[in-house]
Enzyme design. Structure first.
Site, short mmCIF file in Angstrom:
data_model
loop_
_atom_site.label_atom_id
_atom_site.label_comp_id
_atom_site.label_asym_id
_atom_site.label_seq_id
_atom_site.Cartn_x
_atom_site.Cartn_y
_atom_site.Cartn_z
N TYR A 60 0.74 42.35 -45.16
CA TYR A 60 1.85 43.18 -45.63
C TYR A 60 1.74 44.56 -44.99
O TYR A 60 1.00 45.42 -45.43
CB TYR A 60 1.83 43.31 -47.15
CG TYR A 60 2.06 42.02 -47.90
CD1 TYR A 60 2.57 40.89 -47.27
CD2 TYR A 60 1.75 41.93 -49.26
CE1 TYR A 60 2.76 39.71 -47.97
CE2 TYR A 60 1.95 40.76 -49.96
CZ TYR A 60 2.45 39.65 -49.32
OH TYR A 60 2.65 38.48 -50.01
N PRO A 212 10.31 35.28 -57.48
CA PRO A 212 10.55 34.78 -58.84
C PRO A 212 11.94 35.11 -59.39
O PRO A 212 12.39 34.44 -60.33
CB PRO A 212 9.47 35.48 -59.66
CG PRO A 212 9.21 36.76 -58.93
CD PRO A 212 9.34 36.39 -57.47
N GLY A 216 20.35 32.89 -57.05
CA GLY A 216 21.56 32.40 -56.40
C GLY A 216 22.80 32.43 -57.27
O GLY A 216 23.06 33.41 -57.97
#
Length: 287
Positions: A60, A212, A216
């Site tokens: 990251y 999480p 949609g």
């Protein structure tokens, strides 16, 4: 955060609503954040609000997320190093640019990953070290064997896997690798890893869903989340999605991530959302 429940992980009892530290880096998870001070504020506020599991990875940034965690929290959250906070990290991916993540599972590279994470976080062992992806170009016995050596040598207290199948987990276990956690994409709208979650629950393995909150069309006007939200004034569809995850399984440990303090506070408030049996079932049936 008390309503999120707890789970044993990384040698400590952690709250089941954690924080994912991917989004505190730059665009494409590449380079530093646009607002360095805000990134530090997000990490410190997360701990203030009761987060005791912070999930990161050496890729990251790369390295940026781990460096920020060290700057924000090392020796500042009470006790030695990170106090009651479990800092879980991952290794096994290389970075060639924004949003580019080729896996590399060679023995010497995995060892470099964990040793450099220890250096950046300034700890003598990693609470929970996870293989970010299994490298299909490298023999699995080499990857699993090296990770087992991390446990044997005390470099990691516990280890886990990311984006794996049930057979992958069994393969690691057959190689003598005790798996403490699994990170797979899983959310209200995407339950392709349902069998993995059920296996983890049966085995007492922590299941850490990434992405999480992604929901949609379920969050659109008229969608299942939108319908339930109308029955919870002031509660967002994202909070409902997290509340559903927390109720779905006692081994579920969502790690919603953000680079904003306001968004962080909204996400963590999901621990206080209570779904009725009917609402939980309606959301379960929706996808």
């Amino acid at each position: 955060m008390s309503d999120a429940g707890t789970i044993e992980l990384g040698g400590k009892t952690v709250n089941r609503l954690g924080f994912g530290a991917m989004r505190i880096t730059g665009d494409g998870i590449w380079g530093p954040p646009k607002d360095h001070d805000e990134a530090l504020a997000v990490l410190r506020r997360a701990v203030e609000l009761g987060v005791t599991l912070i999930d990161t990875a050496d890729s990251y940034g790369p390295y940026v997320s781990e460096d920020l965690i060290h700057e924000a929290l090392h020796w500042q959250v009470g006790g030695e190093h990170y106090g009651d906070v479990v800092v879980a990290t991952k290794g096994g991916l290389t970075r060639h640019g924004p949003n580019v993540w080729p896996p590399l599972g060679r023995r010497e590279y995995l060892r470099q990953c964990i040793l450099m994470s220890m250096r950046r976080l300034d700890v003598d062992k990693i609470d929970l070290w996870q293989l970010h992806r299994i490298d299909e170009r490298t023999p699995r016995e080499e990857q699993f064997g090296e990770i087992k050596s991390f446990l044997d040598e005390g470099l990691a207290l516990q280890v886990g896997l990311s984006e794996v199948s049930v057979d992958d987990i069994k393969s690691a276990q057959d190689a003598g690798l005790p798996i403490a956690s699994v990170q797979n994409r899983y959310n209200l709208a995407d339950r392709a890893a349902e069998d993995v979650l059920d296996f983890c629950e049966a085995q007492g393995i922590a299941f850490i869903p990434w992405a999480p909150i992604a929901s949609g069309s379920l969050a659109r006007p008229g969608g299942a989340l939108d319908q339930v939200a109308k029955e919870h004034p002031g509660v967002t569809t994202s909070q409902l999605a997290l509340a559903w995850l927390l109720r779905r399984s006692p081994v579920m440990v969502p790690i919603p991530g953000t680079g904003s303090v306001a968004h962080l506070e909204e996400n963590l408030a999901a621990a206080d959302v209570e779904l009725t049996d009917e609402q939980f079932q309606a959301l379960t049936d929706a996808a």
